[in-house]
Scaffold this motif. Structure first.
Motif, PDB file in Angstrom:
ATOM      1  N   PHE A 104     -12.169 -81.742 -41.889  1.00 39.12           N
ATOM      2  CA  PHE A 104     -13.385 -81.402 -42.002  1.00 39.12           C
ATOM      3  C   PHE A 104     -12.934 -79.864 -41.516  1.00 39.12           C
ATOM      4  O   PHE A 104     -12.768 -79.563 -40.410  1.00 39.12           O
ATOM      5  N   CYS A 105     -13.408 -79.139 -43.090  1.00 41.12           N
ATOM      6  CA  CYS A 105     -12.710 -77.717 -42.711  1.00 41.12           C
ATOM      7  C   CYS A 105     -14.094 -76.939 -42.657  1.00 41.12           C
ATOM      8  O   CYS A 105     -14.806 -76.730 -43.579  1.00 41.12           O
ATOM      9  N   SER A 106     -13.934 -75.806 -41.290  1.00 40.90           N
ATOM     10  CA  SER A 106     -15.322 -75.650 -41.763  1.00 40.90           C
ATOM     11  C   SER A 106     -15.074 -74.035 -40.903  1.00 40.90           C
ATOM     12  O   SER A 106     -16.021 -73.426 -42.162  1.00 40.90           O
ATOM     13  N   GLU A 107     -13.855 -72.994 -42.043  1.00 44.51           N
ATOM     14  CA  GLU A 107     -13.213 -72.175 -42.147  1.00 44.51           C
ATOM     15  C   GLU A 107     -11.918 -71.964 -43.163  1.00 44.51           C
ATOM     16  O   GLU A 107     -11.388 -73.015 -42.777  1.00 44.51           O
ATOM     17  N   PHE A 108     -12.355 -71.509 -44.250  1.00 44.35           N
ATOM     18  CA  PHE A 108     -10.755 -70.975 -45.177  1.00 44.35           C
ATOM     19  C   PHE A 108     -11.326 -70.449 -45.726  1.00 44.35           C
ATOM     20  O   PHE A 108     -12.929 -70.335 -46.508  1.00 44.35           O
ATOM     21  N   GLY A 109     -10.864 -68.818 -47.081  1.00 47.15           N
ATOM     22  CA  GLY A 109     -11.198 -68.560 -47.781  1.00 47.15           C
ATOM     23  C   GLY A 109     -10.352 -67.779 -48.208  1.00 47.15           C
ATOM     24  O   GLY A 109      -9.014 -67.586 -48.487  1.00 47.15           O
ATOM     25  N   TYR A 110     -10.274 -66.315 -49.137  1.00 49.04           N
ATOM     26  CA  TYR A 110     -10.036 -65.703 -50.114  1.00 49.04           C
ATOM     27  C   TYR A 110     -10.788 -64.523 -50.306  1.00 49.04           C
ATOM     28  O   TYR A 110     -12.266 -65.419 -50.342  1.00 49.04           O
ATOM     29  N   GLN A 111     -10.442 -63.569 -50.217  1.00 45.61           N
ATOM     30  CA  GLN A 111     -10.857 -62.531 -50.820  1.00 45.61           C
ATOM     31  C   GLN A 111     -11.228 -62.104 -51.953  1.00 45.61           C
ATOM     32  O   GLN A 111     -10.935 -62.311 -52.438  1.00 45.61           O
ATOM     33  N   SER A 112     -12.411 -60.741 -52.580  1.00 49.95           N
ATOM     34  CA  SER A 112     -12.613 -60.828 -54.144  1.00 49.95           C
ATOM     35  C   SER A 112     -13.155 -59.520 -53.611  1.00 49.95           C
ATOM     36  O   SER A 112     -14.433 -59.288 -52.771  1.00 49.95           O
ATOM     37  N   PHE A 113     -13.763 -58.100 -54.537  1.00 50.63           N
ATOM     38  CA  PHE A 113     -13.470 -57.458 -54.456  1.00 50.63           C
ATOM     39  C   PHE A 113     -15.117 -57.265 -55.136  1.00 50.63           C
ATOM     40  O   PHE A 113     -15.676 -58.729 -55.779  1.00 50.63           O
ATOM     41  N   PRO A 114     -16.737 -56.925 -55.195  1.00 49.86           N
ATOM     42  CA  PRO A 114     -17.764 -57.104 -55.318  1.00 49.86           C
ATOM     43  C   PRO A 114     -17.697 -56.252 -56.817  1.00 49.86           C
ATOM     44  O   PRO A 114     -16.531 -55.423 -57.553  1.00 49.86           O
ATOM     45  N   GLY A 115     -18.917 -56.444 -57.870  1.00 50.04           N
ATOM     46  CA  GLY A 115     -18.426 -55.884 -58.907  1.00 50.04           C
ATOM     47  C   GLY A 115     -18.811 -54.329 -59.121  1.00 50.04           C
ATOM     48  O   GLY A 115     -18.869 -53.712 -58.085  1.00 50.04           O
ATOM     49  N   ILE A 116     -18.933 -54.058 -60.736  1.00 49.04           N
ATOM     50  CA  ILE A 116     -19.062 -51.787 -60.555  1.00 49.04           C
ATOM     51  C   ILE A 116     -20.602 -52.096 -59.659  1.00 49.04           C
ATOM     52  O   ILE A 116     -20.329 -50.700 -59.738  1.00 49.04           O
ATOM     53  N   ASP A 117     -20.829 -52.416 -60.152  1.00 45.93           N
ATOM     54  CA  ASP A 117     -22.400 -52.110 -59.654  1.00 45.93           C
ATOM     55  C   ASP A 117     -22.880 -51.881 -58.759  1.00 45.93           C
ATOM     56  O   ASP A 117     -23.267 -51.057 -57.720  1.00 45.93           O
ATOM     57  N   THR A 118     -22.250 -53.009 -57.389  1.00 44.19           N
ATOM     58  CA  THR A 118     -21.793 -53.036 -56.152  1.00 44.19           C
ATOM     59  C   THR A 118     -21.112 -51.868 -55.498  1.00 44.19           C
ATOM     60  O   THR A 118     -21.422 -51.079 -54.768  1.00 44.19           O
ATOM     61  N   VAL A 119     -19.816 -51.488 -56.181  1.00 40.19           N
ATOM     62  CA  VAL A 119     -19.189 -50.497 -55.213  1.00 40.19           C
ATOM     63  C   VAL A 119     -19.815 -49.265 -56.416  1.00 40.19           C
ATOM     64  O   VAL A 119     -19.169 -48.307 -55.504  1.00 40.19           O
ATOM     65  N   LYS A 120     -20.696 -48.882 -57.056  1.00 39.28           N
ATOM     66  CA  LYS A 120     -21.056 -47.539 -57.450  1.00 39.28           C
ATOM     67  C   LYS A 120     -22.071 -47.428 -56.830  1.00 39.28           C
ATOM     68  O   LYS A 120     -22.404 -46.115 -56.340  1.00 39.28           O
ATOM     69  N   SER A 121     -22.794 -48.227 -56.523  1.00 37.20           N
ATOM     70  CA  SER A 121     -23.507 -48.120 -54.439  1.00 37.20           C
ATOM     71  C   SER A 121     -22.753 -47.130 -53.812  1.00 37.20           C
ATOM     72  O   SER A 121     -23.703 -47.025 -52.542  1.00 37.20           O
ATOM     73  N   PHE A 122     -21.725 -47.192 -53.058  1.00 39.43           N
ATOM     74  CA  PHE A 122     -20.856 -47.011 -52.373  1.00 39.43           C
ATOM     75  C   PHE A 122     -19.758 -46.085 -52.452  1.00 39.43           C
ATOM     76  O   PHE A 122     -19.328 -44.944 -51.398  1.00 39.43           O
ATOM     77  N   ALA A 123     -19.483 -45.831 -54.027  1.00 39.13           N
ATOM     78  CA  ALA A 123     -18.279 -45.037 -54.050  1.00 39.13           C
ATOM     79  C   ALA A 123     -18.747 -44.051 -55.002  1.00 39.13           C
ATOM     80  O   ALA A 123     -19.686 -44.553 -56.317  1.00 39.13           O
ATOM     81  N   GLY A 124     -18.274 -42.947 -55.093  1.00 38.45           N
ATOM     82  CA  GLY A 124     -18.365 -41.842 -56.229  1.00 38.45           C
ATOM     83  C   GLY A 124     -17.363 -41.869 -56.700  1.00 38.45           C
ATOM     84  O   GLY A 124     -16.851 -43.015 -57.726  1.00 38.45           O
ATOM     85  N   LYS A 125     -18.176 -41.568 -58.160  1.00 36.43           N
ATOM     86  CA  LYS A 125     -17.741 -41.283 -59.404  1.00 36.43           C
ATOM     87  C   LYS A 125     -15.959 -41.366 -59.285  1.00 36.43           C
ATOM     88  O   LYS A 125     -15.024 -41.979 -59.889  1.00 36.43           O
ATOM     89  N   ASP A 126     -15.841 -40.610 -58.349  1.00 36.89           N
ATOM     90  CA  ASP A 126     -13.874 -40.307 -58.497  1.00 36.89           C
ATOM     91  C   ASP A 126     -13.758 -41.045 -57.949  1.00 36.89           C
ATOM     92  O   ASP A 126     -12.143 -41.110 -57.025  1.00 36.89           O
ATOM     93  N   GLN A 127     -14.257 -42.233 -57.184  1.00 37.05           N
ATOM     94  CA  GLN A 127     -13.558 -43.392 -56.257  1.00 37.05           C
ATOM     95  C   GLN A 127     -13.725 -44.802 -56.567  1.00 37.05           C
ATOM     96  O   GLN A 127     -13.023 -44.913 -55.626  1.00 37.05           O
ATOM     97  N   LEU A 128     -13.476 -44.502 -58.547  1.00 37.36           N
ATOM     98  CA  LEU A 128     -13.351 -45.928 -58.621  1.00 37.36           C
ATOM     99  C   LEU A 128     -11.523 -46.225 -58.572  1.00 37.36           C
ATOM    100  O   LEU A 128     -11.512 -46.156 -59.893  1.00 37.36           O
ATOM    101  N   ASN A 129     -10.959 -46.474 -57.548  1.00 38.13           N
ATOM    102  CA  ASN A 129      -9.890 -47.020 -57.497  1.00 38.13           C
ATOM    103  C   ASN A 129      -9.408 -48.138 -56.764  1.00 38.13           C
ATOM    104  O   ASN A 129     -10.150 -47.304 -55.115  1.00 38.13           O
ATOM    105  N   ILE A 130      -9.032 -48.944 -56.491  1.00 41.41           N
ATOM    106  CA  ILE A 130      -8.939 -49.296 -55.181  1.00 41.41           C
ATOM    107  C   ILE A 130      -7.787 -49.088 -53.736  1.00 41.41           C
ATOM    108  O   ILE A 130      -7.937 -49.633 -52.691  1.00 41.41           O
ATOM    109  N   SER A 131      -7.762 -47.497 -54.422  1.00 49.02           N
ATOM    110  CA  SER A 131      -6.366 -47.044 -53.307  1.00 49.02           C
ATOM    111  C   SER A 131      -6.765 -46.085 -52.643  1.00 49.02           C
ATOM    112  O   SER A 131      -7.421 -45.361 -52.188  1.00 49.02           O
ATOM    113  N   SER A 132      -8.449 -45.440 -53.499  1.00 47.81           N
ATOM    114  CA  SER A 132      -9.558 -44.359 -53.168  1.00 47.81           C
ATOM    115  C   SER A 132      -9.847 -44.774 -51.586  1.00 47.81           C
ATOM    116  O   SER A 132      -9.929 -45.846 -51.373  1.00 47.81           O
TER     117      SER A 132
END
Length: 813
Positions: A507-535
């Motif tokens: 019974f595997c009760s935890e396992f996972g892999y990350q991803s980024f949210p979509g662009i709309d969610t990213v824009k909700s917290f990141a400025g226009k000059d921050q749309l880069n994964i290293s920003s």
């Protein structure tokens, strides 16, 4: 019993200031300060770092209320509070009425100083961070805890939502407030504290044992009316002054069983207790849940048997919906739990670093048939075992078991999240093993386990997650032979996705892999000059120290690197779905060795890169669409463990025998069919059946130019699934030409999409909030795929027709 309701509008003041701000109760301090623009929103950019001072201050809620001149002074009067977060002093008219020290308890303090006319109630919320630091200074030896990028210290010493202090997916927002109800009640004779039940099945007949717990303020004889499913019984009880327990049994007839989602109906019955003073109503369901741990040739089984039927648990882990508790609305509970059902899940694990959820959560789970693996709220830390802490926890556990035990959805009580493992994480516990093991046992078995067994003996007690069971301290991060497993070797240890094939957890009760949210969610917290994964903004919204580098290096391992930022976000979600699908489709095929998969995690508590399948905004990631497919009750699992052969399994979680024609096609990436195989198959009920094995030609060109697709069709069923012969980056995918037909019906867009070539992980996109009925799908040439889009709010859908964008795997490079 008479009640004076005190929820609603209050005033909030910081101890050192005279300014006050209108505030809500239920509500929290941070939400109030955001609303009044005293602090920037902590979800934006790096603002989290700018608001840490709030949790280091003391705050005071105050409210004036009127007591009528006719108020009866001869009655017993109390103030009730629940979900007070967390260290607080309650005062009425400047006089201390009581103290709170645990956000997971309810409080009922006696009041003796109310006056006719105006009265003032104050709730002084003490700084949780300072209180934790003070407690740490009083310890005889350190009690360590796991630390995260932004961290409030010593969160394990106070009884509040542990992830408020920061986690590897969540912010450090040490808020406080009152998230439940506040009211004054008074009665001359008695007060019913709770009514609980126990459903017992004997000789195929059900009996309901009802226990009424009340406190009487005088010796009195009273008549109660107990009603079940429309039939009433009168009970005459003789109450003595003080605590009383009234027991009564009901023998109901013609009971229909409650079943998990996908296995039957969720039948609930009304049970009502009515007295001249109070009315209590609850809904109960009848089901028999067993957790089967039996020795077998593989090790020791672990699965849920409901009403005699073995259930494959399909689901995810649930964390608090929001780091700001005021945002945890009934509408959001309904939406998220509906998403659970829509993805063909039947179980959630309420994770031990969060909170015991509101009543509405469990009520919806009862209605929808979502089984709950319920952790107690201890996680990724060691905990004190002094008498004050244990006594506090005992009150908490008694309250929560009593509150939740009548919900048919609650399937198991689990002591904690990963605290067994935490015994090996810290220098202190490694150097003084016995001290910390004894402390662990005093808390987990001496308090929590003891109370579960005495207060709710019909439910399984599971000591920890992961765990091999009581008294077994095995490494269930790596031992897949028994108990529940947390398999993190792929993410945290950097193993390839193919490592999911190396284990078959019970019974595997935890396992996972990350991803980024979509662009709309990213824009909700990141400025226009921050749309880069290293920003700076995106790095701040990645709470796992190595998270971005793991996602990026894995994309390089499996996929061709994308051309732009939005394609990178999309491809991270493709990769996440690819990884979790690899695990779940294989483990489901290995039934009955594996009998449950709960991936980490369902939801987010702020906008962030994480392991979730649903973004903070409520938008489905591609993983959630994939879950809707790989958790189907009838499904085809198609995989290649070694790139030498492809195995095809039929998965059937129904009680029906499914027969049909299995079609296997070898298709080129240009759409040409090279080979077609057909055979009749039968899928037995509640089993996994191996249907076919295809030997992959030892020809690299063949493997990179073609893929395999399997389908099972009959008049009432159409299934298909596929896999590549090579890694996706090695495959010679063709660029697609998509054609769409769009029409509007009410407030829904209906789309029919075709493609010129086989297209993988097809994602339609619009620039408004809403939900597509499907996404991340395979689209073959000649196939018409019809889906719909439902916007979250009323909008001019005609304007959206020309804004549709379609992305697929090949379009990213």
């Amino acid at each position: 019993m008479n009640i004076i309701e005190l929820s609603g509008n209050w005033q909030l003041t910081m101890d050192e200031e005279s300014n006050s701000y209108s505030a809500n109760i239920p509500g929290d301090i941070f939400s109030t300060l955001i609303r009044h623009k005293i602090i920037p929103h902590p979800y934006k950019g790096k603002n989290e770092l700018e608001v840490q001072w709030v949790g280091r201050k003391n705050w005071r809620y105050s409210k004036n209320f009127i007591i009528p001149d006719t108020f009866p002074n001869d009655q017993s009067c109390f103030i009730h509070l629940d979900r007070v977060d967390s260290i607080a002093t309650i005062k009425i008219n400047g006089q201390e009425t009581g103290k709170c020290d645990n956000s997971f308890k309810e409080y009922n303090f006696k009041i003796t100083n109310l006056v006719p006319g105006n009265n003032e109630l104050t709730i002084e919320i003490h700084s949780p961070e300072n209180e934790a630091i003070n407690l740490a200074g009083k310890l005889n030896y350190p009690v360590p805890f796991m630390k995260y990028p932004v961290q409030s210290p010593h969160r394990n010493l106070i009884r509040k939502t542990q992830c408020h202090s920061g986690w590897d997916w969540g912010p450090s927002i040490m808020t406080g407030g009152v998230y439940g109800s506040v009211f004054i009640y008074y009665s001359k004779s008695y007060h019913i504290k709770n009514m609980t039940t126990r459903q017992i099945l004997l000789d195929n007949k059900w009996r309901i044992d009802v226990n009424i717990n009340l406190v009487a303020y005088e010796t009195i004889t009273e008549n109660f009316n107990l009603s079940f499913n429309g039939k009433s019984e009168n009970i005459t009880v003789n109450l003595k002054s003080g605590d009383n327990n009234v027991a009564h049994s009901i023998n109901p007839e013609n009971i229909e069983l409650w079943w998990p989602a996908g296995y039957g109906k969720q039948v609930l019955y009304d049970l009502t207790l009515e007295s001249p003073k109070q009315l209590i109503t609850k809904k109960i369901g009848f089901r028999n849940i067993e957790v089967i741990n039996e020795s077998d040739k593989t090790g020791t089984s672990m699965f849920f048997r409901v009403n005699g039927r073995d259930i494959f648990a399909k689901g995810a882990n649930w964390i608090p919906m929001d780091a700001l508790p005021e945002n945890e609305t009934e509408k959001r509970y309904e939406s998220l739990l509906s998403d659970v059902i829509e993805a063909n899940m039947n179980m959630l694990r309420v994770w031990g670093g969060g909170q015991y959820e509101k009543n509405i959560f469990y009520e919806i789970c009862d209605q929808k048939g979502i089984l709950i693996w319920q952790d107690f709220m201890f996680s990724c830390a060691l905990y004190p075992a002094n008498s004050d802490f244990l006594d506090n926890v005992e009150e908490e556990v008694r309250y929560q078991i009593t509150r939740l035990k009548d919900h048919p959805s609650v399937a198991l009580w689990c002591g904690n999240n990963e605290d067994i493992g935490a015994l090996t994480w810290f220098d202190e516990s490694l150097k003084n093993r016995d001290r910390y093991i004894i402390d662990y046992d005093r808390l987990n078995e001496g308090v929590i386990g003891r109370l579960v067994k005495s207060l709710d003996p019909d439910r399984k007690w599971w000591p920890s997650s992961p765990s091999a069971g009581e008294g077994d301290y095995s490494d269930n991060w790596h031992d897949d032979s028994k108990g529940d497993m947390h398999y993190w070797s792929v993410w945290h240890e950097g193993k390839p996705f193919e490592s999911y094939y190396d284990i078959i957890p019970r019974f595997c009760s935890e396992f996972g892999y990350q991803s980024f949210p979509g662009i709309d969610t990213v824009k909700s917290f990141a400025g226009k000059d921050q749309l880069n994964i290293s920003s700076p903004d995106l790095i701040h919204h990645q709470k796992n120290n190595r998270g971005n580098s793991i996602i990026t290096s894995s994309i390089i391992r499996y996929f061709r690197f994308p051309e732009n930022f939005e394609n990178f976000l999309y491809l991270s979600q493709v990769q996440q779905a690819y990884a979790i699908r690899t695990a779940i489709e294989y483990w489901r095929a290995m039934r009955p060795i594996c009998m449950g998969t709960l991936y980490w995690q369902l939801n987010d508590n702020w906008p962030v890169a994480s392991w979730s399948s649903i973004e903070y905004s409520g938008k489905w990631k591609l993983l959630h669409y994939a879950a809707k497919e790989f958790y189907k009750p009838i499904h085809l699992s198609v995989f290649s463990k070694d790139k030498k052969k492809v195995e095809i399994y039929g998965l059937n979680d129904t009680d029906l025998i499914i027969s049909g024609l299995l079609t296997i096609e070898i298709m080129g990436f240009d759409g040409t069919i090279l080979e077609k195989i057909e055979q009749k198959v039968e899928l037995r009920s509640d089993t996994s059946t191996k249907l076919y094995e295809y030997i992959i030609p030892d020809d690299k060109l063949y493997q990179t130019e073609n893929f395999i697709i399997a389908s099972l069709n009959r008049s009432d069923l159409s299934l298909n699934n596929y896999t590549f012969f090579a890694l996706p980056r090695e495959c010679n995918l063709k660029k697609a030409v998509f054609n769409t037909e769009i029409n509007k019906s009410d407030n829904i867009l209906n789309l029919t999409i075709t493609s010129s070539v086989p297209s993988f992980y097809v994602q339609p996109e619009l620039d408004i909030q809403g939900k597509f009925s499907d996404s991340g799908f395979l689209l073959l040439p000649g196939q018409k795929k019809t889906i719909n889009f439902r916007p979250d709010n009323k909008t001019d859908l005609d304007k959206q027709k020309n804004r549709l964008n379609i992305r697929d795997l090949r379009s990213t490079y």
